[in-house]
Motif scaffolding. Structure first.
Motif, PDB file in Angstrom:
ATOM      1  N   LYS A  15       0.829  -1.202   0.000  1.00  0.00           N
ATOM      2  CA  LYS A  15       0.000   0.000   0.000  1.00  0.00           C
ATOM      3  C   LYS A  15       0.873   1.266   0.000  1.00  0.00           C
ATOM      4  N   ASP A  16       0.376   2.296  -0.674  1.00  0.00           N
ATOM      5  CA  ASP A  16       1.062   3.591  -0.633  1.00  0.00           C
ATOM      6  C   ASP A  16       0.890   4.207   0.752  1.00  0.00           C
ATOM      7  N   THR A  17       1.878   4.973   1.173  1.00  0.00           N
ATOM      8  CA  THR A  17       1.745   5.696   2.432  1.00  0.00           C
ATOM      9  C   THR A  17       0.983   6.999   2.185  1.00  0.00           C
ATOM     10  N   TYR A  18       0.416   7.542   3.249  1.00  0.00           N
ATOM     11  CA  TYR A  18      -0.366   8.775   3.138  1.00  0.00           C
ATOM     12  C   TYR A  18       0.495   9.920   2.608  1.00  0.00           C
ATOM     13  N   ASP A  19       1.727  10.047   3.124  1.00  0.00           N
ATOM     14  CA  ASP A  19       2.583  11.150   2.680  1.00  0.00           C
ATOM     15  C   ASP A  19       3.033  10.997   1.236  1.00  0.00           C
ATOM     16  N   SER A  20       3.204   9.738   0.758  1.00  0.00           N
ATOM     17  CA  SER A  20       3.583   9.548  -0.647  1.00  0.00           C
ATOM     18  C   SER A  20       2.430   9.936  -1.574  1.00  0.00           C
ATOM     19  N   ILE A  21       1.194   9.671  -1.144  1.00  0.00           N
ATOM     20  CA  ILE A  21       0.026  10.073  -1.928  1.00  0.00           C
ATOM     21  C   ILE A  21      -0.086  11.593  -1.965  1.00  0.00           C
ATOM     22  N   VAL A  22       0.175  12.244  -0.834  1.00  0.00           N
ATOM     23  CA  VAL A  22       0.136  13.701  -0.772  1.00  0.00           C
ATOM     24  C   VAL A  22       1.177  14.299  -1.716  1.00  0.00           C
ATOM     25  N   ARG A  23       2.375  13.706  -1.761  1.00  0.00           N
ATOM     26  CA  ARG A  23       3.419  14.193  -2.673  1.00  0.00           C
ATOM     27  C   ARG A  23       2.979  14.020  -4.126  1.00  0.00           C
ATOM     28  N   MET A  24       2.332  12.888  -4.428  1.00  0.00           N
ATOM     29  CA  MET A  24       1.834  12.660  -5.781  1.00  0.00           C
ATOM     30  C   MET A  24       0.776  13.701  -6.150  1.00  0.00           C
ATOM     31  N   ALA A  26     -11.288   8.410   2.400  1.00  0.00           N
ATOM     32  CA  ALA A  26     -11.097   7.036   1.915  1.00  0.00           C
ATOM     33  C   ALA A  26     -10.250   6.227   2.886  1.00  0.00           C
ATOM     34  N   GLU A  27      -9.247   6.872   3.472  1.00  0.00           N
ATOM     35  CA  GLU A  27      -8.386   6.189   4.443  1.00  0.00           C
ATOM     36  C   GLU A  27      -9.157   5.832   5.705  1.00  0.00           C
ATOM     37  N   VAL A  28      -9.954   6.769   6.186  1.00  0.00           N
ATOM     38  CA  VAL A  28     -10.726   6.530   7.420  1.00  0.00           C
ATOM     39  C   VAL A  28     -11.736   5.398   7.215  1.00  0.00           C
ATOM     40  N   ILE A  29     -12.379   5.375   6.048  1.00  0.00           N
ATOM     41  CA  ILE A  29     -13.444   4.392   5.811  1.00  0.00           C
ATOM     42  C   ILE A  29     -12.897   3.043   5.318  1.00  0.00           C
ATOM     43  N   PHE A  30     -11.964   3.094   4.370  1.00  0.00           N
ATOM     44  CA  PHE A  30     -11.540   1.860   3.701  1.00  0.00           C
ATOM     45  C   PHE A  30     -10.107   1.432   4.016  1.00  0.00           C
ATOM     46  N   ASP A  31      -9.355   2.242   4.790  1.00  0.00           N
ATOM     47  CA  ASP A  31      -7.970   1.905   5.132  1.00  0.00           C
ATOM     48  C   ASP A  31      -7.148   1.665   3.865  1.00  0.00           C
ATOM     49  N   VAL A  32      -7.090   2.681   3.012  1.00  0.00           N
ATOM     50  CA  VAL A  32      -6.471   2.531   1.690  1.00  0.00           C
ATOM     51  C   VAL A  32      -4.962   2.745   1.695  1.00  0.00           C
ATOM     52  N   THR A  33      -4.400   3.283   2.770  1.00  0.00           N
ATOM     53  CA  THR A  33      -2.961   3.532   2.795  1.00  0.00           C
ATOM     54  C   THR A  33      -2.293   2.692   3.880  1.00  0.00           C
ATOM     55  N   ALA A  34      -0.977   2.724   3.855  1.00  0.00           N
ATOM     56  CA  ALA A  34      -0.212   1.971   4.850  1.00  0.00           C
ATOM     57  C   ALA A  34       0.061   2.804   6.098  1.00  0.00           C
ATOM     58  N   SER A  35      -0.549   4.000   6.154  1.00  0.00           N
ATOM     59  CA  SER A  35      -0.296   4.902   7.280  1.00  0.00           C
ATOM     60  C   SER A  35      -1.543   5.060   8.145  1.00  0.00           C
ATOM     61  N   THR A  36      -1.311   5.511   9.350  1.00  0.00           N
ATOM     62  CA  THR A  36      -2.398   5.935  10.222  1.00  0.00           C
ATOM     63  C   THR A  36      -2.359   7.456  10.273  1.00  0.00           C
ATOM     64  N   ILE A  37      -3.502   8.083   9.988  1.00  0.00           N
ATOM     65  CA  ILE A  37      -3.524   9.538   9.937  1.00  0.00           C
ATOM     66  C   ILE A  37      -3.270  10.129  11.321  1.00  0.00           C
ATOM     67  N   THR A  38      -2.265  10.993  11.375  1.00  0.00           N
ATOM     68  CA  THR A  38      -1.895  11.656  12.631  1.00  0.00           C
ATOM     69  C   THR A  38      -1.877  13.167  12.411  1.00  0.00           C
ATOM     70  N   VAL A  39      -1.720  13.894  13.495  1.00  0.00           N
ATOM     71  CA  VAL A  39      -1.624  15.357  13.400  1.00  0.00           C
ATOM     72  C   VAL A  39      -0.423  15.751  12.549  1.00  0.00           C
ATOM     73  N   GLU A  40       0.670  14.999  12.706  1.00  0.00           N
ATOM     74  CA  GLU A  40       1.890  15.295  11.946  1.00  0.00           C
ATOM     75  C   GLU A  40       1.644  15.164  10.448  1.00  0.00           C
ATOM     76  N   LEU A  41       0.891  14.126  10.046  1.00  0.00           N
ATOM     77  CA  LEU A  41       0.592  13.941   8.636  1.00  0.00           C
ATOM     78  C   LEU A  41      -0.320  15.046   8.110  1.00  0.00           C
ATOM     79  N   ILE A  42      -1.253  15.488   8.916  1.00  0.00           N
ATOM     80  CA  ILE A  42      -2.135  16.586   8.506  1.00  0.00           C
ATOM     81  C   ILE A  42      -1.326  17.871   8.312  1.00  0.00           C
TER      82      ILE A  42
END
Length: 240
Positions: free
Chosen positions: A53-62, A135-151
Motif C-alpha cells: 500500500k502507498d503511504t499517506y505522505d507519498s500520496i500527498v506528494r503525488m 477514503a483512508e478513514v473508511i476503507f484503510d487505503v494507505t499503509a499509514s495511520t492519519i496523525t496530526v503530523e501527517l495533517i
C-alpha cells in the motif's frame, strides 16, 4: 487617484473578458480526473498482492505534483490566449489608451493569471486531500495511520504547491512574449509541470522549499521586468 480608479475599472473589465467563472467548471473537472487517477492507484495497490500500500505522505506528494502541474499548464493556456495573443494581434493597443501606465496593465493581467493559478491549486489540492483522508478513514487505503503530523505535512505541501504554481505560471509569459508565440507558453507550461521534482527535490524541508521558490521568484520577476521593458518599447516604436 485617477489611475487607481482606472486600474480598478480595468480589472473588472478583464474579469468579464477572461470569463474566469467559466473556468471554475474546468477546476472541478481537472480535480475529478486527478481523484480518478489516485483512486485507480489506490485500488491497484490494495488488490494486487505483489504490491504494498502507498503511504499517506507519498500520496500527498503525488497530489502535489499532479495538481500543481495541471494548473501550471492551465495557466499557460490563459497566458497564451489573454496576454500574448493580445500583444501579437495588437489588440492590447486599445487598452494602452487607458490613463494607466502600460506596465501596470500587463502586470494586472499577469497578477490575475497567477492568482487564478494559486486559487485553483488550493481548491483542487484541498478537495483531493479530503477525498484521500475520507477514503483512508473508511476503507484503510494507505499503509499509514492519519496523525496530526501527517495533517500538518499535507498543509505544508499545499502551501508549497500554491506558491510554486503561482511562480511557475510566470515563465510561460516570459518566454512566450520573447518569441511572440502563443504555442510556446503552453510548451513551457508543460515543461515547468515536469520540472517540479528536479527543481524542488522529492521531499524538501519547508525552509529549503521556500529558498528555492524565492530564487525562482527573483529570476521570474527579473525576466518579467526585462520582457515588459523590451516589448512595450517595441510597441511604441512600431506605433510611432
Amino acid at each position: 487617484h485617477k489611475e487607481e480608479l482606472g486600474l480598478k475599472h480595468l480589472m473588472k473589465l478583464e474579469i468579464k473578458k477572461y470569463k474566469l467563472t467559466k473556468y471554475i467548471k474546468g477546476i472541478f473537472i481537472a480535480t475529478v480526473c486527478i481523484i480518478a487517477f489516485i483512486t485507480v492507484s489506490l485500488i491497484d495497490s490494495m488488490t494486487d498482492p505483489e504490491q504494498t500500500k502507498d503511504t499517506y505522505d507519498s500520496i500527498v506528494r503525488m497530489l502535489n505534483l499532479l495538481v500543481t502541474g495541471t494548473f501550471v499548464i492551465f495557466s499557460s493556456v490563459l497566458t497564451a490566449k489573454y496576454i500574448i495573443g493580445e500583444y501579437k494581434d495588437r489588440t492590447i493597443l486599445l487598452m494602452f489608451t487607458y490613463p494607466i501606465k502600460r506596465e501596470k496593465i500587463i502586470l494586472t493581467k499577469l497578477a490575475m493569471v497567477c492568482s487564478f493559478t494559486g486559487i485553483s491549486i488550493a481548491i483542487s489540492y484541498a478537495l483531493c486531500v479530503v477525498y484521500v483522508t475520507i477514503a483512508e478513514v473508511i476503507f484503510d487505503v494507505t499503509a499509514s495511520t492519519i496523525t496530526v503530523e501527517l495533517i500538518i505535512y499535507g498543509i505544508k505541501e499545499m502551501i508549497i504547491s500554491v506558491i510554486l504554481g503561482s511562480v511557475l505560471s510566470l515563465f510561460p509569459y516570459i518566454i512566450g512574449m520573447t518569441k511572440k508565440s502563443v504555442s510556446i507558453p503552453i510548451i513551457i507550461g508543460i515543461l515547468a509541470a515536469f520540472m517540479q521534482t528536479p527543481l524542488m527535490g522529492r521531499n524538501p524541508a519547508l525552509t529549503d522549499a521556500f529558498l528555492k521558490i524565492a530564487i525562482l521568484l527573483i529570476i521570474a520577476l527579473l525576466g518579467v521586468k526585462l520582457t515588459l521593458i523590451n516589448k512595450i518599447n517595441e510597441l511604441d516604436c512600431s506605433v510611432n
